[in-house]
Design a protein around this motif. Structure first.
Motif, mmCIF file in Angstrom:
data_model
loop_
_atom_site.group_PDB
_atom_site.id
_atom_site.type_symbol
_atom_site.label_atom_id
_atom_site.label_comp_id
_atom_site.label_asym_id
_atom_site.label_seq_id
_atom_site.Cartn_x
_atom_site.Cartn_y
_atom_site.Cartn_z
ATOM 1 N N LYS A 96 10.773 -4.641 6.908
ATOM 2 C CA LYS A 96 11.715 -4.891 6.468
ATOM 3 C C LYS A 96 12.283 -3.484 5.461
ATOM 4 N N MET A 97 10.589 -3.121 4.806
ATOM 5 C CA MET A 97 11.302 -1.419 4.105
ATOM 6 C C MET A 97 11.619 -0.589 4.732
ATOM 7 N N GLY A 98 12.677 0.542 4.859
ATOM 8 C CA GLY A 98 12.852 1.992 5.250
ATOM 9 C C GLY A 98 11.382 2.929 5.207
ATOM 10 N N LEU A 99 11.596 3.558 6.272
ATOM 11 C CA LEU A 99 10.496 4.271 5.777
ATOM 12 C C LEU A 99 10.084 5.084 4.026
ATOM 13 N N GLU A 100 11.608 5.874 3.828
ATOM 14 C CA GLU A 100 11.459 6.179 2.748
ATOM 15 C C GLU A 100 10.575 5.467 1.600
ATOM 16 N N GLU A 101 11.275 4.165 1.733
ATOM 17 C CA GLU A 101 10.899 2.904 0.475
ATOM 18 C C GLU A 101 8.768 2.743 0.541
ATOM 19 N N VAL A 102 8.807 3.145 1.870
ATOM 20 C CA VAL A 102 6.978 2.919 2.828
ATOM 21 C C VAL A 102 5.943 4.215 2.444
ATOM 22 N N ILE A 103 6.649 5.093 2.128
ATOM 23 C CA ILE A 103 5.885 6.510 2.221
ATOM 24 C C ILE A 103 5.760 6.461 0.633
ATOM 25 N N ASN A 104 7.079 6.206 -0.306
ATOM 26 C CA ASN A 104 7.164 5.568 -1.598
ATOM 27 C C ASN A 104 6.225 5.361 -2.232
ATOM 28 N N LEU A 105 5.757 4.387 -1.995
ATOM 29 C CA LEU A 105 4.519 2.963 -1.724
ATOM 30 C C LEU A 105 3.422 3.383 -1.597
ATOM 31 N N SER A 106 3.184 4.136 -0.708
ATOM 32 C CA SER A 106 1.603 4.355 -0.165
ATOM 33 C C SER A 106 1.313 5.293 -0.691
ATOM 34 N N VAL A 107 2.607 7.054 -0.818
ATOM 35 C CA VAL A 107 2.254 7.021 -1.911
ATOM 36 C C VAL A 107 1.317 7.235 -3.273
ATOM 37 N N ASN A 108 2.253 6.152 -3.853
ATOM 38 C CA ASN A 108 2.295 5.224 -5.034
ATOM 39 C C ASN A 108 0.501 4.832 -5.411
ATOM 40 N N SER A 110 -1.868 5.561 -3.480
ATOM 41 C CA SER A 110 -2.789 6.455 -3.032
ATOM 42 C C SER A 110 -3.171 7.299 -4.145
ATOM 43 N N LEU A 111 -2.030 7.691 -5.106
ATOM 44 C CA LEU A 111 -2.063 8.830 -5.744
ATOM 45 C C LEU A 111 -3.704 8.845 -6.669
ATOM 46 N N GLY A 112 -3.485 7.352 -7.502
ATOM 47 C CA GLY A 112 -4.683 7.567 -8.260
ATOM 48 C C GLY A 112 -6.086 7.835 -7.474
ATOM 49 N N ARG A 113 -6.519 7.742 -6.285
ATOM 50 C CA ARG A 113 -7.087 8.336 -5.464
ATOM 51 C C ARG A 113 -7.785 9.585 -4.529
ATOM 52 N N THR A 114 -6.102 10.075 -4.869
ATOM 53 C CA THR A 114 -6.188 12.037 -4.614
ATOM 54 C C THR A 114 -5.847 12.294 -6.103
ATOM 55 N N ILE A 115 -5.576 12.054 -7.166
ATOM 56 C CA ILE A 115 -6.055 12.784 -8.893
ATOM 57 C C ILE A 115 -7.240 12.671 -8.665
ATOM 58 N N MET A 116 -8.422 11.444 -8.793
ATOM 59 C CA MET A 116 -9.405 11.448 -8.984
ATOM 60 C C MET A 116 -10.096 12.552 -7.809
ATOM 61 N N LEU A 148 -5.423 23.508 -5.233
ATOM 62 C CA LEU A 148 -4.093 23.021 -6.786
ATOM 63 C C LEU A 148 -3.126 22.519 -4.950
ATOM 64 N N ALA A 149 -2.867 23.870 -4.523
ATOM 65 C CA ALA A 149 -1.688 23.799 -3.538
ATOM 66 C C ALA A 149 -2.151 22.813 -2.430
ATOM 67 N N SER A 150 -3.128 21.790 -2.826
ATOM 68 C CA SER A 150 -3.346 20.932 -1.029
ATOM 69 C C SER A 150 -2.947 19.799 -2.313
ATOM 70 N N PHE A 151 -3.696 19.227 -3.397
ATOM 71 C CA PHE A 151 -2.675 18.292 -4.365
ATOM 72 C C PHE A 151 -1.412 18.362 -4.301
ATOM 73 N N HIS A 152 -0.932 19.329 -4.120
ATOM 74 C CA HIS A 152 1.772 19.608 -4.242
ATOM 75 C C HIS A 152 1.160 19.319 -3.008
ATOM 76 N N SER A 153 0.488 19.763 -1.990
ATOM 77 C CA SER A 153 1.486 19.394 -0.552
ATOM 78 C C SER A 153 1.056 18.509 0.115
ATOM 79 N N THR A 154 -0.204 17.449 -0.716
ATOM 80 C CA THR A 154 -0.507 16.566 0.316
ATOM 81 C C THR A 154 0.338 15.547 -0.133
ATOM 82 N N VAL A 155 0.527 15.410 -1.908
ATOM 83 C CA VAL A 155 1.550 14.506 -2.420
ATOM 84 C C VAL A 155 3.531 14.793 -2.090
ATOM 85 N N TYR A 156 4.091 15.891 -2.208
ATOM 86 C CA TYR A 156 5.134 16.057 -2.031
ATOM 87 C C TYR A 156 5.678 17.170 -1.158
#
Length: 172
Positions: A96-108, A110-116, A148-156
């Motif tokens: 029922k969630m839109g794509l934007e909400e799903v992507i936001n949830l998914s990034v959030n 995965s963010l800890g794993r990506t940062i580490m 550094l650039a890949s961290f940025h591009s992966t998340v944003y």
């Protein structure tokens, strides 16, 4: 000079074909061409940022740098695929969630794993940059900037491109 020119051409062809392969793999794996294109555009972003930093610093681009660029692409696509996998999983769980909400949830999620992951890889690259000597300095500098650039591009970048592309397709 002739051998150097041939090696340079083959290196750029290698980068090009690796990006094509990544595009096809991601598009096939996620059954959406826009995911593949977004991943490749994010990888191009990472490579351009790394090459641009080397050019700004007046460093020479040789085959060792091409190896670093391919390493950056491999690292970045791995992180992007992790987030895309989470998006695909959340699309099934939260229909029922839109794509934007799903992507936001998914990034959030995965963010800890990506940062580490990025922090640990950057720590190793900093050690290589500091203690690797002159021979590996440009290689490790390229990796540092590219990661550094890949961290940025992966998340944003990668996920934002998917959202933008889908919005434009809906509007058309």
């Amino acid at each position: 000079p002739v051998v150097g020119k041939i090696l340079r051409q083959k290196a750029w062809f290698g980068i090009f074909w690796s990006l094509v392969g990544i595009l096809l793999y991601v598009a096939f794996r996620f059954r959406h061409f826009d995911f593949g294109v977004a991943a490749v555009l994010a990888l191009i972003h990472d490579v351009v940022v790394a090459v641009g930093a080397l050019c700004l610093l007046g460093r020479q681009i040789d085959l060792l740098i091409v190896a670093a660029l391919l390493t950056i692409a491999g690292f970045a696509v791995n992180d992007t695929i992790v987030i895309y996998d989470r998006v695909r999983e959340n699309m099934r769980l939260h229909r029922k969630m839109g794509l934007e909400e799903v992507i936001n949830l998914s990034v959030n999620q995965s963010l800890g794993r990506t940062i580490m992951t990025s922090a640990m890889v950057l720590a190793a690259v900093v050690a290589l940059l500091v203690g690797g000597g002159e021979v590996l300095r440009d290689f490790s500098l390229c990796l540092f900037v590219g990661f550094l650039a890949s961290f940025h591009s992966t998340v944003y970048v990668a996920t934002a491109l998917v959202v933008s592309w889908r919005k434009r397709l809906r509007a058309a």
